[in-house]
Design a protein around this motif. Structure first.
Motif, PDB file in Angstrom:
ATOM      1  N   ARG A 100       0.803  -1.210   0.000  1.00 36.74           N
ATOM      2  CA  ARG A 100       0.000   0.000   0.000  1.00 36.74           C
ATOM      3  C   ARG A 100       0.846   1.274   0.000  1.00 36.74           C
ATOM      4  NH1 ARG A 100      -5.000  -1.255   3.730  1.00 36.74           N
ATOM      5  NH2 ARG A 100      -5.458  -2.874   2.224  1.00 36.74           N
ATOM      6  N   ALA A 101       1.848   1.317   0.894  1.00 40.58           N
ATOM      7  CA  ALA A 101       2.650   2.534   1.033  1.00 40.58           C
ATOM      8  C   ALA A 101       3.385   2.848  -0.271  1.00 40.58           C
ATOM      9  CB  ALA A 101       3.639   2.372   2.175  1.00 40.58           C
ATOM     10  N   THR A 102       3.944   1.811  -0.875  1.00 42.70           N
ATOM     11  CA  THR A 102       4.672   1.998  -2.132  1.00 42.70           C
ATOM     12  C   THR A 102       3.738   2.506  -3.220  1.00 42.70           C
ATOM     13  OG1 THR A 102       5.841   0.033  -1.451  1.00 42.70           O
ATOM     14  CG2 THR A 102       6.317   0.869  -3.651  1.00 42.70           C
ATOM     15  N   TYR A 103       2.612   1.851  -3.311  1.00 44.10           N
ATOM     16  CA  TYR A 103       1.633   2.216  -4.322  1.00 44.10           C
ATOM     17  C   TYR A 103       1.186   3.671  -4.140  1.00 44.10           C
ATOM     18  CZ  TYR A 103      -2.926   2.302  -6.619  1.00 44.10           C
ATOM     19  OH  TYR A 103      -3.996   2.634  -7.381  1.00 44.10           O
ATOM     20  N   TYR A 104       0.951   4.032  -2.896  1.00 40.22           N
ATOM     21  CA  TYR A 104       0.512   5.386  -2.572  1.00 40.22           C
ATOM     22  C   TYR A 104       1.557   6.399  -3.039  1.00 40.22           C
ATOM     23  CZ  TYR A 104      -1.562   9.082   0.273  1.00 40.22           C
ATOM     24  OH  TYR A 104      -2.148  10.231   0.700  1.00 40.22           O
ATOM     25  N   THR A 105       2.811   6.115  -2.740  1.00 43.73           N
ATOM     26  CA  THR A 105       3.886   7.019  -3.123  1.00 43.73           C
ATOM     27  C   THR A 105       3.917   7.218  -4.633  1.00 43.73           C
ATOM     28  OG1 THR A 105       5.090   6.040  -1.307  1.00 43.73           O
ATOM     29  CG2 THR A 105       6.325   7.499  -2.767  1.00 43.73           C
ATOM     30  N   ILE A 106       3.787   6.103  -5.353  1.00 42.40           N
ATOM     31  CA  ILE A 106       3.847   6.188  -6.814  1.00 42.40           C
ATOM     32  C   ILE A 106       2.695   7.030  -7.346  1.00 42.40           C
ATOM     33  CG2 ILE A 106       3.638   4.855  -8.935  1.00 42.40           C
ATOM     34  CD1 ILE A 106       5.038   2.556  -7.417  1.00 42.40           C
ATOM     35  N   ILE A 108       0.994   9.296  -5.841  1.00 44.60           N
ATOM     36  CA  ILE A 108       1.004  10.676  -5.366  1.00 44.60           C
ATOM     37  C   ILE A 108       2.124  11.472  -6.051  1.00 44.60           C
ATOM     38  CG2 ILE A 108       2.270  11.555  -3.340  1.00 44.60           C
ATOM     39  CD1 ILE A 108      -1.303  11.223  -3.710  1.00 44.60           C
ATOM     40  N   ALA A 109       3.094  10.771  -6.615  1.00 51.25           N
ATOM     41  CA  ALA A 109       4.289  11.412  -7.165  1.00 51.25           C
ATOM     42  C   ALA A 109       4.001  12.551  -8.150  1.00 51.25           C
ATOM     43  CB  ALA A 109       5.192  10.358  -7.801  1.00 51.25           C
ATOM     44  N   LEU A 112       4.162  15.999  -7.015  1.00 44.48           N
ATOM     45  CA  LEU A 112       5.453  16.561  -6.638  1.00 44.48           C
ATOM     46  C   LEU A 112       6.320  16.876  -7.854  1.00 44.48           C
ATOM     47  CD1 LEU A 112       6.134  14.048  -3.739  1.00 44.48           C
ATOM     48  CD2 LEU A 112       5.085  16.305  -3.610  1.00 44.48           C
ATOM     49  N   SER A 158      -4.202  12.689  -9.300  1.00 41.84           N
ATOM     50  CA  SER A 158      -3.669  12.446  -7.956  1.00 41.84           C
ATOM     51  C   SER A 158      -4.433  13.248  -6.914  1.00 41.84           C
ATOM     52  CB  SER A 158      -2.194  12.833  -7.887  1.00 41.84           C
ATOM     53  OG  SER A 158      -1.455  12.115  -8.833  1.00 41.84           O
TER      54      SER A 158
END
Ligand code: ADP
Ligand code: MG
Lengths: 455, 371
Positions: A100-106, A108-109, A112, A158
């Motif tokens: 989940r955390a990895t997926y979220y980061t991708i 949300i990228a 940024l 996003s």
């Protein structure tokens, strides 16, 4: 003790005034400039109260077209980014917790990543794609609207996903299970249970996406192709000089925003009131002068007043004519200019006399630092370009005299900025020699208009 | 009671990773039964129910409904309806839409659904409330809407996951009776989950008591209460006095136990431990507080009486709870029905308690339910 309380109250009040002044001040000033007949967006020399800039705006084909483009692109972006954001948010709840955390980061990228990068990469990617897939796709993949929608959606999706995730966190997955248990298919459970639950979030995500798309510049500037959006068009206009029709546009946008915000609030309050009544919790029915639907709903009251003022303003605009005032202002300006011209002539005369007394210095090259005591200013008559760029020129005195004396924008310059534009295009350093204090080299100086238009 | 659709669990194992939530559960639930799973929170009751309703695939073993293996059949294809622990009423739908959701997904017309909703609303005594939203109902009303919604799907098996746990005591007792009545009216199989032994005993035809994923005993409420199979069941279901000791003598179904602090006592061996409990084994013996009575003379009740001093006494309305301590320091609880008598005991009294043999059960020592 009480003294302290008073002081802190005052400080808080002051802070609020400053804060709101900071927030709203520019908007208020800009809105006011829309009603000043002065061709530069300003309020300080207030010429006449006038609606002419709204007319100028309404006649501006390019602005209107760009608004249309913005709306089309905005709607496209809403559809695409709401769909993508919803899918991404749903996936987030379904995915294996460890990922989940990895997926979220991708996901949300894109928020940024600088919009510029997204814009360039969108153009490059679809260009490659069209080469790869053959010329049949070329038209579509180089289409400004297509590219802009895709480019904007990369990061707007996003944002919408964040909205959906927030809502989904309050969703009880048991509801979907209950639906399945009662015989619904997965599609039915989604359509009848989850989707209605997400509806408010979909609405806010859609509004968010539309606004984000509407105001986007960074990404769009690379992708718009032959379909400039409003922000692009405005940016291009500013480069050649602006006039208060931009303020008029801003004013309309501000008013629309206020209108929709009030409507939403009034609607929300109305519903709350209804829910309160349905729940057997009657709102105290005070007899009052207000009709029932307005009672206890300040937003609705303000909305009604607001609409009333807007309609009044609109009707006034249709009948109101500031010609009288404008004529007076023009006369005053001419008188002012004449006075200055005389003053200048007098000074020049004086100077000449002084120079004659000094003698040979008159042959010194004009660009060279002049001898002490002498004015560095070259003689107007001998300057290159016939002294167009002489600062004195800006006062309008060297205009050939048939400058549009009536000064009414539709004739003297339907787009007043073109007058300023010629100034900017003609000279490599327009007016710079003379007036370094104004940011655009005084291209925006009102006098400039009548001066150069005469050339 | 026999024409309903039965449910069978065959050697059911359910694992979450390494964790075993249900261990080798085998149950045979008769069609038309009101069957309860009783156990402390976290023992795997919900997990079993989810396996029956199809939200979970068993790691091993089978679930059969009406004799049909349910492997690979999704929850929307099973003849079950589940009433969720939190009810899971659809908050954005009106009550009548909630109730007839199962008809809506089958494509029934609105008028048909309206009619059925009215019937069911009448059954649950909520006539005329069909146009409310679930949020506008009280806890007990929501409860009944959830039941109506499940019944509207006309399931063969109704699964209920602690449906009364959110209600207050009065309403809970009322709903017990109501649920039982509904079950008898519709005649379908009810599988009921609860951690409240009172609910399980009052409503069920049969009860399965679970501990940590294992079914410890299956039987009627009576059997569970009077003849618990394990120390866990004995201590979890109702209140019990436990006496630890060693088996001194086994005589048929009876055992004489040398208790640690209360002398030698006689008890019947629980059916599940007959032939298992041997002389010299560590044993536990249980006597319920209400099984004690007071006698003046211990002589006539050798092996079935003990003496203790009153430490404390509590009035509970329908009964008195008397807390005693034996000479060996063993704490004993006894309850005396309140039949309007004057105070029968007072602190410091030395009393002789006796019990009937059928009220004392002995079994091999084991783990008790933690308080
Ligand atoms: N999806 C799951 N993943 C991991 N562990 C679970 C899951 N569902 C339940 N468990 C565990 O299984 C055990 C039994 O849970 P449950 O059946 O909900 O208990 P209860 O008897 O209170 O209904 C608990 O220890 C719980 O933590
Ligand atoms: Mg549970």
């Amino acid at each position: 003790m009480r003294h302290n309380v008073l002081v802190s109250r005052l400080a808080l009040g002051l802070y609020l005034v400053i804060f709101f002044g900071y927030l709203l001040g520019p908007l208020v000033i800009m809105s006011m400039t829309a009603f000043n007949s002065n061709p530069f967006p300003t309020i300080s020399p207030w010429d006449c109260f006038s609606f002419e800039w709204f007319q100028v705006l309404a006649d501006d084909e390019r602005i209107l077209r760009s608004i249309r483009n913005s709306v089309v692109i905005g709607l496209g972006t809403v559809v695409l980014s709401v769909a993508m954001g919803l899918a991404a948010a749903l996936l987030l709840t379904q995915i294996w917790p460890r990922w989940r955390a990895t997926y979220y980061t991708i996901i949300i990228a894109p928020i940024l990543i600088p919009g510029v990068v997204l814009g360039i990469s969108t153009v490059v990617f679809w260009d490659r794609m069209s080469r790869f897939l053959g010329p049949a796709t070329s038209d579509l993949f180089h289409n400004g609207i297509f590219l802009t929608v895709l480019g904007q959606s990369t990061f707007i999706a996003s944002y919408t996903m964040l909205v959906f995730v927030a809502r989904l966190q309050r969703y009880d997955p048991g509801l979907t299970e209950a639906a399945l248990d009662l015989g619904a298919t997965h599609v039915q459970a989604f359509r009848k249970i989850l989707l209605p639950f997400m509806r408010p979030a979909i609405a806010s995500a859609a509004v968010l996406a539309f606004l984000a798309s509407f105001e986007n510049y960074n990404t769009t500037t690379f992708t718009f192709g032959r379909y400039p959006t409003l922000t692009i068009e405005l940016a291009q206009k500013v480069r050649y000089g602006i006039n208060p029709s931009i303020s008029a546009l801003a004013f309309i946008i501000v008013m629309l925003t206020v209108f929709f915000a009030l409507s939403a609030e009034a609607w929300r309050r109305g519903r709350m009131k209804m829910a309160g009544q349905a729940g057997g919790d009657p709102v105290p029915q005070r007899a009052g002068i207000l009709p029932a639907f307005l009672r206890g709903n300040w937003a609705a009251v303000v909305l009604v007043l607001f609409s009333f003022v807007a309609i009044t303003l609109f009707w006034t605009a249709r009948s109101y004519s500031p010609e009288q005032c404008k004529a007076e202002v023009r006369a005053a300006k001419q008188a002012e200019a004449a006075k200055r011209r005389e003053e200048l002539l007098r000074r020049r005369e004086e100077m000449r006399r002084q120079q004659q007394m000094k003698g040979p210095d008159i042959f010194a090259p004009s660009g060279r630092p002049a001898a002490p005591g002498a004015s560095g200013r070259p003689d107007t008559d001998r300057a290159p370009f016939g002294g167009v760029f002489d600062p004195g020129n800006l006062e309008g005195q060297s205009g050939t005299g048939n400058a549009p004396r009536d000064g009414s924008p539709p004739q003297g310059g339907t787009e007043p900025q073109t007058g300023a534009g010629t100034g900017a295009e003609n000279g490599e350093e327009p007016g710079n020699g003379g007036n370094r204090t104004t940011p655009f080299g005084s291209v925006f100086d009102p006098g400039n208009l009548s001066g150069t238009a005469g050339n | 009671m026999t024409d309903g659709v039965g449910v069978e669990l065959e050697n059911l194992w359910i694992r979450f990773g390494e964790f075993v939530a249900v261990r080798d559960a085998s149950v045979n639930i008769n069609g038309g039964d009101f069957f309860s799973f009783l156990g402390p929170s976290g023992c795997g009751k919900t997990t079993i129910l989810r396996a029956v309703s199809g939200f979970l695939q068993p790691s091993e073993g089978r679930v059969l409904i009406g004799g049909r293996d349910m492997a690979g059949i999704g929850p929307n294809k099973r003849p079950t309806a589940l009433i969720f622990q939190n009810l899971a009423l659809f908050p954005l739908m009106k009550v009548w839409e909630n109730i007839t959701f199962s008809m809506e997904v089958r494509g029934a017309s609105a008028s048909e659904r309206r009619r059925r909703a009215d019937e069911l609303l009448e059954m649950i005594a909520l006539e005329g409330q069909g146009n409310k939203l679930p949020g506008e109902l009280s806890g007990g009303q929501k409860q009944r809407v959830a039941i109506a919604r499940a019944l509207c799907a006309e399931p063969d098996v109704l699964l209920l996951d602690e449906p009364l746990s959110a209600l207050d005591l009065k309403l809970r007792q009322h709903m017990r009776t109501e649920l039982r009545a509904i079950q008898q009216r519709v005649g379908i199989t009810f599988i009921y989950i609860t951690h409240d032994q009172g609910e399980a005993l009052t409503m069920s035809d049969n009860v399965a008591v679970m501990r940590a994923g294992v079914i410890e005993q299956i039987g009627t409420g009576h059997a569970i209460y009077d003849l618990p199979a394990t120390p866990f069941v004995a201590s979890f279901v109702g209140e019990n006095n436990v006496f630890r000791g060693k088996v001194l003598e086994v005589k048929g179904d009876e055992a004489l136990i040398r208790t640690n602090r209360s002398g030698d006592l006689l008890a019947q061996i629980t059916p599940a431990a007959r032939g298992v409990l041997k002389v010299g084994d560590d044993a536990m013996m249980f006597v319920r507080p209400e099984a004690f009575s007071l006698v003046d003379d211990a002589g006539a009740h050798a092996g079935k009486s003990l003496t203790a001093r009153v430490v404390n006494e509590e009035f509970e309305g329908n009964s008195y709870s008397v807390f005693l301590e034996s000479e060996g320091g063993k704490r004993i609880k006894m309850s005396l029905p309140n039949v309007g008598q004057e105070r029968v005991v007072s602190t410091g009294d030395d009393l002789i308690l006796k019990y009937e043999l059928r009220n004392a059960v002995a079994m091999p020592a084991g783990e008790l339910a933690s308080e």
